[in-house]
Scaffold this active site. Structure first.
Site, PDB file in Angstrom:
ATOM      1  N   LYS A  95     -28.461  44.441   5.115  1.00 39.62           N
ATOM      2  CA  LYS A  95     -29.811  44.126   5.587  1.00 39.62           C
ATOM      3  C   LYS A  95     -29.767  43.226   6.821  1.00 39.62           C
ATOM      4  CE  LYS A  95     -31.658  44.644   0.929  1.00 39.62           C
ATOM      5  NZ  LYS A  95     -32.055  43.952  -0.315  1.00 39.62           N
ATOM      6  N   GLN A 102     -32.741  38.365  -3.136  1.00 35.73           N
ATOM      7  CA  GLN A 102     -31.906  39.472  -3.601  1.00 35.73           C
ATOM      8  C   GLN A 102     -31.764  39.439  -5.125  1.00 35.73           C
ATOM      9  OE1 GLN A 102     -30.571  41.989  -1.692  1.00 35.73           O
ATOM     10  NE2 GLN A 102     -29.993  42.897  -3.643  1.00 35.73           N
ATOM     11  N   ASP A 159     -40.393  42.627   0.148  1.00 36.51           N
ATOM     12  CA  ASP A 159     -40.002  43.556  -0.919  1.00 36.51           C
ATOM     13  C   ASP A 159     -41.213  44.221  -1.563  1.00 36.51           C
ATOM     14  OD1 ASP A 159     -37.219  43.753  -1.084  1.00 36.51           O
ATOM     15  OD2 ASP A 159     -37.053  41.827  -2.095  1.00 36.51           O
TER      16      ASP A 159
END
Length: 284
Positions: A58, A102, A125
């Protein structure tokens, strides 16, 4: 977005492969050309190898398109209260446009509690309740990246959605549920199936669009797929040292019209959608 012509298999009856890697590259190129300026805070707790691989991917992708990143690496023994303090600090930090925590988190930390603390305007997200509610209502917001990537892949091959029967296998908050809602919002008739579904094949055989997100190798076989269907394999499994999806790729590609590979399908698109969501935070 211009259509990405999928990899065409020679005239041997095989499905066309939707190349997620190529499409993700095109999206990154478009984001870079747009010159967006935004900063992403990436938080990782612990030493899970797969999580660190995803985080590095990412960050590399963000660097490629000119977006800033700030990495916060916390010890696996970090207390929940310490992570909460960091999230609250990042929420207030005006130099941070997006926040990504994460997953998975260590057992001593309540994932749902931590994710709920993220400012919905910085929620790249798309996991917060507010963004989930906006998706449910058909409003604009920041939505889960994997389902967003699937929609982009379907659009890239000219999927019309309206009136099509979509079947989603899996009901997670990260993929299954938001995927079903996005397809519904696009005009599909949607069926959601899961581990308690009786006669899964009966449902999958009716799908014009079949999205599978379970995490079980070869769950979907050729006999379970409608001829001419578009099959999107979100699953990722490791078998004999190699990555594979939830779909028996070699067999199903003889039945489907379009199919995604694992690896090289949905995975690259998920990362591209993180970046796309980050650019949206400037406006949200």
């Amino acid at each position: 977005m211009d259509k990405i012509i999928p990899k065409q298999v020679q005239c041997d009856g095989h499905a066309s492969i939707i190349d997620g890697k190529a499409l993700a590259g095109k999206i990154r190129a478009e984001l870079k050309a747009a010159g967006h300026k935004a900063n992403l805070a990436v938080v990782i707790v612990g030493d899970d190898e797969a999580s660190h691989v995803y985080v590095r991917a990412k960050i590399r992708a963000a660097d490629e398109v000119g977006l800033g990143t700030k990495l916060f690496e916390l010890d696996k023994k970090t207390a929940e209260v310490e992570l909460v303090k960091l999230i609250e600090k990042l929420n207030k930090d005006k130099s941070v446009d997006g926040i990504l925590v994460q997953l998975p988190l260590p057992k001593q930390i309540n994932e749902r509690k931590v994710l709920a603390l993220i400012d919905s305007r910085k929620d790249v997200d798309g996991f917060t309740a507010k963004n989930a509610g906006q998706l449910f209502l058909g409003e604009e917001g920041l939505f889960p990246c994997t389902p967003c990537g699937v929609i982009e892949m379907l659009e890239s091959v000219g999927e019309t959605f309206k009136g099509r029967h979509a079947v989603v296998v899996g009901r997670s908050n990260i993929v299954g549920k938001p995927m079903a809602m996005m397809l519904l919002n696009k005009g599909c008739t949607v069926t959601i199936t899961h581990s308690k579904t009786v006669d899964l094949t009966m449902h999958t055989k009716m799908a014009d669009i079949l999205v599978v997100a379970v995490g079980k190798r070869n769950l979907i076989t050729a006999s379970m797929v409608k001829p001419g269907a578009t099959v999107i394999d979100v699953g990722i499994n490791r078998y004999e040292g190699k990555l594979c999806g939830d779909v028996d790729f070699d067999a199903v590609r003889d039945i489907a019209a379009y199919i995604t590979p694992v690896p090289g399908g949905v995975g690259p698109m998920t990362i591209a959608m993180v970046l796309k969501n980050l650019t949206k935070t400037i406006k949200v």
